[in-house]
Write a protein that holds these residues in place. Structure first.
Motif, PDB file in Angstrom:
ATOM      1  N   VAL A 119      -4.788   9.858   8.632  1.00  0.00           N
ATOM      2  CA  VAL A 119      -6.438  10.063   8.827  1.00  0.00           C
ATOM      3  C   VAL A 119      -6.381  10.957  10.538  1.00  0.00           C
ATOM      4  O   VAL A 119      -7.394  12.126  10.411  1.00  0.00           O
ATOM      5  CB  VAL A 119      -7.625   9.695   8.104  1.00  0.00           C
ATOM      6  CG1 VAL A 119      -7.008   8.295   7.208  1.00  0.00           C
ATOM      7  CG2 VAL A 119      -7.651   8.229   9.199  1.00  0.00           C
ATOM      8  N   ARG A 120      -6.336  10.643  11.432  1.00  0.00           N
ATOM      9  CA  ARG A 120      -6.453  11.129  11.971  1.00  0.00           C
ATOM     10  C   ARG A 120      -5.347  11.881  12.928  1.00  0.00           C
ATOM     11  O   ARG A 120      -6.280  12.925  14.029  1.00  0.00           O
ATOM     12  CB  ARG A 120      -6.760  10.060  13.507  1.00  0.00           C
ATOM     13  CG  ARG A 120      -7.488   8.836  12.762  1.00  0.00           C
ATOM     14  CD  ARG A 120      -8.633   9.066  13.694  1.00  0.00           C
ATOM     15  NE  ARG A 120     -10.010   7.661  13.038  1.00  0.00           N
ATOM     16  CZ  ARG A 120     -10.919   7.028  12.933  1.00  0.00           C
ATOM     17  NH1 ARG A 120     -11.446   8.830  12.683  1.00  0.00           N
ATOM     18  NH2 ARG A 120     -11.152   6.102  12.502  1.00  0.00           N
ATOM     19  N   LEU A 121      -4.344  11.920  12.541  1.00  0.00           N
ATOM     20  CA  LEU A 121      -3.165  13.293  13.374  1.00  0.00           C
ATOM     21  C   LEU A 121      -3.735  14.753  12.696  1.00  0.00           C
ATOM     22  O   LEU A 121      -3.270  15.678  12.682  1.00  0.00           O
ATOM     23  CB  LEU A 121      -2.236  12.573  13.370  1.00  0.00           C
ATOM     24  CG  LEU A 121      -2.010  11.456  14.364  1.00  0.00           C
ATOM     25  CD1 LEU A 121      -0.692  11.332  14.396  1.00  0.00           C
ATOM     26  CD2 LEU A 121      -3.048  11.786  15.613  1.00  0.00           C
TER      27      LEU A 121
ATOM     28  N   LEU B 175      -7.056  17.453   3.276  1.00  0.00           N
ATOM     29  CA  LEU B 175      -5.945  17.053   3.019  1.00  0.00           C
ATOM     30  C   LEU B 175      -6.329  15.945   2.469  1.00  0.00           C
ATOM     31  O   LEU B 175      -7.528  15.009   3.465  1.00  0.00           O
ATOM     32  CB  LEU B 175      -5.108  17.321   4.605  1.00  0.00           C
ATOM     33  CG  LEU B 175      -3.995  15.343   4.794  1.00  0.00           C
ATOM     34  CD1 LEU B 175      -3.042  16.186   3.310  1.00  0.00           C
ATOM     35  CD2 LEU B 175      -3.924  14.910   6.237  1.00  0.00           C
ATOM     36  N   VAL B 176      -5.837  15.426   0.835  1.00  0.00           N
ATOM     37  CA  VAL B 176      -6.609  14.543   0.609  1.00  0.00           C
ATOM     38  C   VAL B 176      -5.534  13.217   0.839  1.00  0.00           C
ATOM     39  O   VAL B 176      -4.274  13.116   0.290  1.00  0.00           O
ATOM     40  CB  VAL B 176      -6.856  14.493  -0.988  1.00  0.00           C
ATOM     41  CG1 VAL B 176      -7.163  13.569  -1.756  1.00  0.00           C
ATOM     42  CG2 VAL B 176      -7.769  15.400  -1.671  1.00  0.00           C
TER      43      VAL B 176
ATOM     44  N   ARG C  64      -9.674  19.509   7.485  1.00  0.00           N
ATOM     45  CA  ARG C  64     -10.769  18.170   7.000  1.00  0.00           C
ATOM     46  C   ARG C  64      -9.852  17.558   6.298  1.00  0.00           C
ATOM     47  O   ARG C  64      -8.935  17.444   5.028  1.00  0.00           O
ATOM     48  CB  ARG C  64     -11.742  19.363   5.866  1.00  0.00           C
ATOM     49  CG  ARG C  64     -13.107  18.308   5.783  1.00  0.00           C
ATOM     50  CD  ARG C  64     -14.341  19.277   5.203  1.00  0.00           C
ATOM     51  NE  ARG C  64     -13.318  20.239   3.826  1.00  0.00           N
ATOM     52  CZ  ARG C  64     -13.337  19.594   2.939  1.00  0.00           C
ATOM     53  NH1 ARG C  64     -14.007  18.418   2.276  1.00  0.00           N
ATOM     54  NH2 ARG C  64     -13.192  20.658   1.682  1.00  0.00           N
ATOM     55  N   VAL C  65      -9.754  16.330   6.409  1.00  0.00           N
ATOM     56  CA  VAL C  65      -9.729  14.692   5.948  1.00  0.00           C
ATOM     57  C   VAL C  65     -10.146  14.214   4.886  1.00  0.00           C
ATOM     58  O   VAL C  65     -12.250  14.264   4.774  1.00  0.00           O
ATOM     59  CB  VAL C  65      -8.761  13.490   7.005  1.00  0.00           C
ATOM     60  CG1 VAL C  65      -7.730  13.007   6.188  1.00  0.00           C
ATOM     61  CG2 VAL C  65      -7.845  14.581   7.530  1.00  0.00           C
ATOM     62  N   VAL C  66      -9.949  13.863   3.566  1.00  0.00           N
ATOM     63  CA  VAL C  66     -10.845  13.319   2.189  1.00  0.00           C
ATOM     64  C   VAL C  66      -9.751  11.860   1.585  1.00  0.00           C
ATOM     65  O   VAL C  66      -8.513  11.918   1.944  1.00  0.00           O
ATOM     66  CB  VAL C  66     -11.046  13.970   1.407  1.00  0.00           C
ATOM     67  CG1 VAL C  66     -11.603  13.393   0.534  1.00  0.00           C
ATOM     68  CG2 VAL C  66     -11.113  15.007   1.658  1.00  0.00           C
ATOM     69  N   ILE C  67     -10.376  10.660   2.364  1.00  0.00           N
ATOM     70  CA  ILE C  67     -10.023   9.934   2.045  1.00  0.00           C
ATOM     71  C   ILE C  67     -10.216   9.566   0.530  1.00  0.00           C
ATOM     72  O   ILE C  67     -11.425   9.096  -0.049  1.00  0.00           O
ATOM     73  CB  ILE C  67      -9.460   8.211   2.743  1.00  0.00           C
ATOM     74  CG1 ILE C  67      -9.854   8.589   3.986  1.00  0.00           C
ATOM     75  CG2 ILE C  67      -9.166   7.524   2.060  1.00  0.00           C
ATOM     76  CD1 ILE C  67     -10.018   7.241   4.949  1.00  0.00           C
TER      77      ILE C  67
ATOM     78  N   LEU D 273       0.889  -0.973   0.051  1.00  0.00           N
ATOM     79  CA  LEU D 273      -0.278  -0.197   0.203  1.00  0.00           C
ATOM     80  C   LEU D 273       0.970   0.977   0.240  1.00  0.00           C
ATOM     81  O   LEU D 273       1.979   1.488   0.650  1.00  0.00           O
ATOM     82  CB  LEU D 273      -1.173  -0.127   1.049  1.00  0.00           C
ATOM     83  CG  LEU D 273      -1.375   1.228   1.794  1.00  0.00           C
ATOM     84  CD1 LEU D 273      -2.757   1.416   0.446  1.00  0.00           C
ATOM     85  CD2 LEU D 273      -2.364   1.786   3.389  1.00  0.00           C
ATOM     86  N   LYS D 274       0.270   2.166  -1.117  1.00  0.00           N
ATOM     87  CA  LYS D 274       0.796   3.320  -1.318  1.00  0.00           C
ATOM     88  C   LYS D 274       0.137   4.505  -0.742  1.00  0.00           C
ATOM     89  O   LYS D 274      -0.964   4.455  -0.534  1.00  0.00           O
ATOM     90  CB  LYS D 274       2.004   3.483  -2.437  1.00  0.00           C
ATOM     91  CG  LYS D 274       2.893   5.178  -2.352  1.00  0.00           C
ATOM     92  CD  LYS D 274       2.423   5.343  -3.831  1.00  0.00           C
ATOM     93  CE  LYS D 274       3.525   7.195  -3.871  1.00  0.00           C
ATOM     94  NZ  LYS D 274       3.710   7.223  -5.051  1.00  0.00           N
ATOM     95  N   ILE D 275       0.896   4.802   0.507  1.00  0.00           N
ATOM     96  CA  ILE D 275      -0.102   6.565   0.851  1.00  0.00           C
ATOM     97  C   ILE D 275       0.655   7.709   0.185  1.00  0.00           C
ATOM     98  O   ILE D 275       1.288   8.399   0.690  1.00  0.00           O
ATOM     99  CB  ILE D 275      -0.237   6.418   2.332  1.00  0.00           C
ATOM    100  CG1 ILE D 275      -0.995   5.037   3.164  1.00  0.00           C
ATOM    101  CG2 ILE D 275      -1.045   6.899   2.988  1.00  0.00           C
ATOM    102  CD1 ILE D 275      -0.730   5.273   4.249  1.00  0.00           C
ATOM    103  N   ASP D 276      -0.527   7.833  -0.360  1.00  0.00           N
ATOM    104  CA  ASP D 276       0.376   9.715  -0.787  1.00  0.00           C
ATOM    105  C   ASP D 276      -0.743  11.155  -0.484  1.00  0.00           C
ATOM    106  O   ASP D 276      -2.125  10.613  -0.177  1.00  0.00           O
ATOM    107  CB  ASP D 276      -0.162  10.207  -2.185  1.00  0.00           C
ATOM    108  CG  ASP D 276       0.634  11.187  -2.868  1.00  0.00           C
ATOM    109  OD1 ASP D 276       1.647  11.437  -2.867  1.00  0.00           O
ATOM    110  OD2 ASP D 276      -0.782  10.885  -4.122  1.00  0.00           O
ATOM    111  N   ARG D 277       0.636  11.547   0.298  1.00  0.00           N
ATOM    112  CA  ARG D 277      -0.818  13.159   1.182  1.00  0.00           C
ATOM    113  C   ARG D 277      -0.790  14.326   0.036  1.00  0.00           C
ATOM    114  O   ARG D 277       0.380  14.982  -0.293  1.00  0.00           O
ATOM    115  CB  ARG D 277      -0.429  13.384   2.086  1.00  0.00           C
ATOM    116  CG  ARG D 277      -0.700  12.059   2.926  1.00  0.00           C
ATOM    117  CD  ARG D 277       0.422  12.471   4.581  1.00  0.00           C
ATOM    118  NE  ARG D 277       0.679  13.855   5.272  1.00  0.00           N
ATOM    119  CZ  ARG D 277       0.223  13.661   6.267  1.00  0.00           C
ATOM    120  NH1 ARG D 277      -0.298  13.370   7.483  1.00  0.00           N
ATOM    121  NH2 ARG D 277       0.079  15.337   6.766  1.00  0.00           N
ATOM    122  N   GLN D 278      -1.840  14.867  -0.591  1.00  0.00           N
ATOM    123  CA  GLN D 278      -1.776  15.881  -1.049  1.00  0.00           C
ATOM    124  C   GLN D 278      -3.142  16.979  -0.163  1.00  0.00           C
ATOM    125  O   GLN D 278      -4.093  16.797   0.045  1.00  0.00           O
ATOM    126  CB  GLN D 278      -2.718  16.217  -2.321  1.00  0.00           C
ATOM    127  CG  GLN D 278      -1.591  14.967  -3.070  1.00  0.00           C
ATOM    128  CD  GLN D 278      -2.085  14.726  -4.412  1.00  0.00           C
ATOM    129  OE1 GLN D 278      -3.874  14.755  -4.516  1.00  0.00           O
ATOM    130  NE2 GLN D 278      -1.740  14.001  -6.272  1.00  0.00           N
TER     131      GLN D 278
END
Length: 91
Positions: free
Chosen positions: A34-36, A14-15, A40-43, A3-8
């Motif tokens: 996603v919790r820290l 934050l996506v 506003r976070v979107v997955i 799994l790769k996690i990309d933050r934008q």
């Protein structure tokens, strides 16, 4: 599973884009991502190719907490809805 996690970041949003296979071994890392955040976070799960039952439960829990899950494939959407109706197994 990989799994790769990309933050934008985009303004106050934050996506968190998940790419690849979301298995039980990735749940702590995804939860941390996603919790820290103070924003506003979107997955975005558009590039998730395989997901475990625990991954489905995590995404439902995120939605329950007001975190949007976007771009899910039809099979993930169906599984999210089914798990929400049925609920986790009782112990």
């Amino acid at each position: 599973m990989t799994l790769k996690i990309d933050r934008q970041s985009s303004g106050d949003k934050l996506v968190v884009r998940l790419i690849g296979n979301l298995g039980v071994e990735h749940l702590p890392e995804v939860t941390t991502e996603v919790r820290l955040e103070g924003r506003r976070v979107v997955i975005d799960v558009s590039e998730v190719t395989l997901i475990s039952m625990e991954g489905i439960r995590l995404l439902n829990a995120c939605e329950d907490d007001g975190i949007a899950v976007i771009n899910a494939s039809p099979y993930i959407l169906e599984w999210l809805a089914l798990e929400r109706r049925v609920g986790p197994p009782r112990r």
